[in-house]
Design an enzyme around this catalytic site. Structure first.
Site, PDB file in Angstrom:
ATOM      1  N   LYS A   1     -12.393  -1.715   7.220  1.00 45.38           N
ATOM      2  CA  LYS A   1     -11.721  -2.721   8.041  1.00 45.38           C
ATOM      3  C   LYS A   1     -12.177  -2.631   9.493  1.00 45.38           C
ATOM      4  CE  LYS A   1      -8.179  -2.190   4.713  1.00 45.38           C
ATOM      5  NZ  LYS A   1      -8.345  -3.465   4.008  1.00 45.38           N
TER       6      LYS A   1
ATOM      7  N   TRP B   1       0.827  -1.206   0.000  1.00 43.39           N
ATOM      8  CA  TRP B   1       0.000   0.000   0.000  1.00 43.39           C
ATOM      9  C   TRP B   1       0.857   1.250   0.000  1.00 43.39           C
ATOM     10  CZ3 TRP B   1      -4.234  -1.202  -2.022  1.00 43.39           C
ATOM     11  CH2 TRP B   1      -4.845  -2.423  -1.735  1.00 43.39           C
TER      12      TRP B   1
ATOM     13  N   ASP C   1      -1.497   6.572   6.401  1.00 47.24           N
ATOM     14  CA  ASP C   1      -2.622   5.715   6.026  1.00 47.24           C
ATOM     15  C   ASP C   1      -2.839   4.760   7.202  1.00 47.24           C
ATOM     16  OD1 ASP C   1      -4.245   3.673   5.089  1.00 47.24           O
ATOM     17  OD2 ASP C   1      -3.029   3.204   3.328  1.00 47.24           O
TER      18      ASP C   1
HETATM   19  C1  LIG Z   1      -3.425  -0.061   4.485  1.00 43.71           C
HETATM   20  C2  LIG Z   1      -4.306   0.007   3.275  1.00 43.71           C
HETATM   21  N1  LIG Z   1      -4.283   1.112   2.518  1.00 43.71           N
HETATM   22  C3  LIG Z   1      -5.052   1.217   1.432  1.00 43.71           C
HETATM   23  C4  LIG Z   1      -5.917   0.215   1.041  1.00 43.71           C
HETATM   24  C5  LIG Z   1      -6.771   0.404  -0.180  1.00 43.71           C
HETATM   25  O1  LIG Z   1      -8.034   0.679   0.227  1.00 43.71           O
HETATM   26  P1  LIG Z   1      -9.252   0.969  -0.776  1.00 43.71           P
HETATM   27  O2  LIG Z   1      -9.643  -0.341  -1.332  1.00 43.71           O
HETATM   28  O3  LIG Z   1     -10.272   1.586   0.121  1.00 43.71           O
HETATM   29  O4  LIG Z   1      -8.771   1.909  -1.814  1.00 43.71           O
HETATM   30  C6  LIG Z   1      -5.981  -0.942   1.805  1.00 43.71           C
HETATM   31  C7  LIG Z   1      -6.934  -2.011   1.415  1.00 43.71           C
HETATM   32  O5  LIG Z   1      -6.903  -3.125   1.782  1.00 43.71           O
HETATM   33  C8  LIG Z   1      -5.151  -1.053   2.943  1.00 43.71           C
HETATM   34  O6  LIG Z   1      -5.150  -2.172   3.681  1.00 43.71           O
END
Ligand SMILES: Cc1ncc(COP(=O)(O)O)c(C=O)c1O
Length: 360
Positions: free
Chosen positions: A195, A101, A171
């Site tokens: 989550k 991520w 994030d």
């Molecule tokens: C730490 C983290 N950041 C970003 C995301 C991406 O999220 P989204 O699907 O809401 O764009 C995730 C998704 O699993 C994640 O675990």
């Protein structure tokens, strides 16, 4: 009705109490004669829902007055672009790469300016958090970016990086509201809610007011400008209204549990049950260095792909769902977010013990 123990990394388990309440209010929310799904986002009822949600998250996280709370759409991934578009004034930013991520966020930011990857744990499959006490922070960096809890690899920063005075952006998608945080240490804290907080479709952005300006990169869409969203109090256009309503219910539930300090204690207790078992198991092995283990996402392996697959299959049959590891790492992963009851973790460990006896 049968409910399973759902170890999904996201969308993930929500408190049963919240789901029941939402079910009760499905046809008639608070005497309005309609569902929140059917309600105008300009109605007084919805205004009360979003105002109460904001007040409750402010109370839970002790958010200082000079931060705005925005309820937006586009998931966490949209923030990968929104952050540089709004904050990369010098077109330079530092990223710490602790998993997929963070990698994706860095790659997106690179479309807008120079990205310096000032630390990484890629050398050991992201199984640890790099030492961030004295990093080569770029003098002209607009911000330093981290992914605070790495959902896929199961690592978590236990201390925040020393950003040498630069704005920290985090994030927190997979550790949102799992423990108390000092919001004042961050410029932006954001996360997709699917989550730990609510249904997919809402991303919460907590942003310090001085970072909200009209001075954004040329071509930044109106919708993707923090100022537009902040000025309109998240109601510039139709917001993800039903999702925000569920988030609000989860905030109330968290307050009833005793707030974030109580959640931290409970999360530590839950994770300890699983990690203690993993540490002495002769079949299963945790994949993360002890100091950096996440309380939310716990990856583990047997070392044998076939046995891993057998485990996932038999666990599912026993009512323990979604234990397959991320497709990029294999093995297993148990996500034990706020709403996973302690009984769920106990059931998982009991099942693992039995599987170990049968398969060693
Ligand atoms: C730490 C983290 N950041 C970003 C995301 C991406 O999220 P989204 O699907 O809401 O764009 C995730 C998704 O699993 C994640 O675990």
């Amino acid at each position: 009705m049968k409910r399973v123990y759902n170890f999904s990394a996201g969308p993930a388990v929500l408190p049963e109490e919240v789901l029941k309440e939402a079910a009760d209010e499905m046809l008639d929310y608070n005497g309005t004669g309609m569902s929140v799904m059917e309600m105008s986002h300009r109605s007084q009822s919805f205004q009360e829902i979003i105002d109460t949600a904001e007040a409750d998250i402010r109370e839970l996280m002790n958010i200082p007055d000079n931060y705005k709370v925005l309820f937006l759409q586009g998931g966490a991934s949209q923030q990968f672009a929104m952050i540089p578009m709004n904050l990369m004034k010098n077109r330079v930013a530092d990223y710490i790469i602790t998993g997929q991520w963070a990698k994706k966020a860095a790659a997106e930011a690179e479309k807008y300016g120079k990205v310096n990857r000032i630390a990484s744990s890629a050398d050991k499959t992201f199984s640890y958090i790099p030492d961030c006490s004295d990093l080569p922070v770029s003098e002209d960096a607009d911000y330093v970016y981290i992914c605070e809890n790495n959902t896929i690899y199961g690592t978590k920063y236990k201390t925040l990086p020393n950003t040498k005075g630069k704005t920290l952006i985090a994030d927190v998608s997979s550790c949102f509201l799992s423990e108390p945080v000092d919001v004042s240490k961050y410029g932006v804290i954001y996360g997709g809610v699917q989550k730990n907080i609510g249904p997919a479709g809402v991303v919460i952005v907590i942003i310090r007011e001085d970072l909200i300006t009209e001075d954004v990169l040329p071509g930044t869409p109106t919708m993707l400008t923090y100022k537009t969203q902040a000025d309109a109090k998240s109601l510039y256009n139709t917001p993800p209204a039903y999702g925000i309503y569920i988030c609000g219910k989860v905030f109330k539930w968290l307050k009833k549990q005793g707030g974030l300090a109580a959640m931290k204690e409970r999360n530590e207790k839950k994770a300890k049950i699983l990690y203690d078992y993993l540490d002495q198991s002769k079949l299963f092995k945790g994949t993360v260095v002890k100091e950096d283990r996440s309380l939310m996402n716990v990856p583990f392996v047997t070392g044998d792909e076939e046995l891993d697959a057998k485990f996932v299959k038999e666990a599912k049959a026993a009512g323990l769902e979604n234990l397959k590891g991320h497709r990029t790492v294999g093995g297993m992963r148990a996500s034990i977010y706020n709403a996973m009851p302690i009984e769920g973790v106990e059931a998982l460990v009991a099942f693992m013990k039995k599987f170990e006896e049968e398969n060693l």
